[in-house]
Design a protein around this motif. Structure first.
Motif, short mmCIF file in Angstrom:
data_model
loop_
_atom_site.label_atom_id
_atom_site.label_comp_id
_atom_site.label_asym_id
_atom_site.label_seq_id
_atom_site.Cartn_x
_atom_site.Cartn_y
_atom_site.Cartn_z
N MET A 1 0.85 -1.18 0.00
CA MET A 1 0.00 0.00 0.00
C MET A 1 0.89 1.24 0.00
O MET A 1 1.90 1.29 0.67
CB MET A 1 -0.90 0.03 1.23
N ARG A 2 0.51 2.23 -0.75
CA ARG A 2 1.23 3.49 -0.83
C ARG A 2 0.90 4.33 0.41
O ARG A 2 -0.26 4.67 0.66
CB ARG A 2 0.78 4.21 -2.09
N ILE A 3 1.94 4.67 1.18
CA ILE A 3 1.77 5.45 2.41
C ILE A 3 2.38 6.84 2.22
O ILE A 3 3.50 6.96 1.74
CB ILE A 3 2.46 4.76 3.61
N TYR A 4 1.64 7.85 2.62
CA TYR A 4 2.13 9.22 2.62
C TYR A 4 2.50 9.59 4.05
O TYR A 4 1.64 9.57 4.93
CB TYR A 4 1.08 10.19 2.07
N LYS A 27 -7.24 9.03 -3.42
CA LYS A 27 -7.24 8.88 -4.88
C LYS A 27 -6.35 7.74 -5.37
O LYS A 27 -6.58 7.22 -6.46
CB LYS A 27 -6.83 10.19 -5.54
N THR A 28 -5.33 7.37 -4.58
CA THR A 28 -4.40 6.32 -5.03
C THR A 28 -4.60 5.00 -4.28
O THR A 28 -3.82 4.08 -4.48
CB THR A 28 -2.94 6.78 -4.86
N GLY A 29 -5.61 4.95 -3.42
CA GLY A 29 -5.84 3.73 -2.65
C GLY A 29 -4.78 3.49 -1.60
O GLY A 29 -4.50 2.36 -1.23
N GLY A 30 -4.21 4.57 -1.10
CA GLY A 30 -3.12 4.46 -0.12
C GLY A 30 -3.56 4.79 1.28
O GLY A 30 -4.74 4.76 1.62
N GLY A 31 -2.58 5.11 2.10
CA GLY A 31 -2.81 5.45 3.49
C GLY A 31 -1.94 6.61 3.92
O GLY A 31 -1.11 7.11 3.14
N SER A 76 -12.02 12.13 5.30
CA SER A 76 -11.66 11.25 4.19
C SER A 76 -12.01 9.79 4.41
O SER A 76 -11.93 8.99 3.48
CB SER A 76 -10.16 11.36 3.91
N GLY A 77 -12.34 9.42 5.64
CA GLY A 77 -12.62 8.03 5.94
C GLY A 77 -11.36 7.20 6.14
O GLY A 77 -11.45 6.00 6.41
N LEU A 78 -10.19 7.82 6.06
CA LEU A 78 -8.93 7.10 6.26
C LEU A 78 -8.58 7.04 7.74
O LEU A 78 -8.71 8.02 8.45
CB LEU A 78 -7.78 7.81 5.54
N ALA A 98 13.34 4.39 5.73
CA ALA A 98 14.18 3.21 5.50
C ALA A 98 13.53 1.94 6.06
O ALA A 98 13.65 0.86 5.48
CB ALA A 98 15.56 3.41 6.12
N ALA A 99 12.81 2.08 7.17
CA ALA A 99 12.21 0.92 7.83
C ALA A 99 10.89 0.47 7.20
O ALA A 99 10.45 -0.65 7.43
CB ALA A 99 11.98 1.23 9.31
N ASN A 100 10.25 1.35 6.42
CA ASN A 100 8.94 1.01 5.87
C ASN A 100 8.93 1.21 4.35
O ASN A 100 8.77 2.33 3.87
CB ASN A 100 7.85 1.86 6.51
N PRO A 101 9.08 0.14 3.59
CA PRO A 101 9.10 0.27 2.13
C PRO A 101 7.77 0.73 1.53
O PRO A 101 7.73 1.10 0.36
CB PRO A 101 9.46 -1.14 1.66
N ASP A 102 6.69 0.74 2.31
CA ASP A 102 5.40 1.21 1.81
C ASP A 102 5.29 2.73 1.78
O ASP A 102 4.37 3.27 1.17
CB ASP A 102 4.26 0.64 2.64
#
Length: 151
Positions: A1-4, A27-31, A76-78, A98-102
């Protein structure tokens, strides 16, 4: 999952960055990962006083993050991930990425006037080449409609 990854503090531009990150995530299905940084204590007081100062700073940061998370969930419901860490902000951010590739991007808000803020200045300059993800610097002067249009 794409994380911001968004860094939150008491500034208005932090709220702008959070809204932008939330809209991108939807919009990108991320978190969204919300990070509150506690700066290292410069003043060292006697044991009990120091512990009280540190506890008050942590409680303030936790309340700030909880409020931001509630706003994010409502708008946003997130449901964001929440992190509160003490220490050197740039190092903590680099370590988290570095610790979270998402984590797909670091989202920071720039002050609407004056200096852009220490993290923006740092990552737009000295350590920009060390980041393994894009940095998104959101102008703090944007209103809700502009954020919605751009995100």
């Amino acid at each position: 999952m794409r994380i911001y990854l968004v860094v939150i503090d008491d500034t208005p531009e932090a709220g702008v960055a959070l809204r932008f990150a939330a809209r991108r995530a939807v919009k990108t299905g991320g978190g969204v990962e919300i990070l509150a940084l506690l700066p290292p204590q410069e003043f060292i007081a006697f044991g009990g006083v120091q512990a009280t100062i540190e506890e008050e700073a942590r409680l303030h940061a936790e309340a700030l993050v909880a409020g931001a998370a509630g706003t994010l969930l409502e708008e946003s419901g997130l449901k964001p991930s929440i992190t509160v860490r003490e220490g050197d902000g740039p190092k903590i951010i680099l370590d988290m990425i570095a610790a979270n590739p998402d984590i797909a991007a670091l989202v920071l808000g720039a002050a609407a006037s004056g200096a852009p803020g220490p993290l923006v200045a740092h990552f737009a300059g000295a350590d920009s080449g060390k980041l393994t993800v894009p940095i998104m610097i959101v102008p703090g002067s944007l209103d809700r409609e502009a954020i919605d249009r751009l995100s």
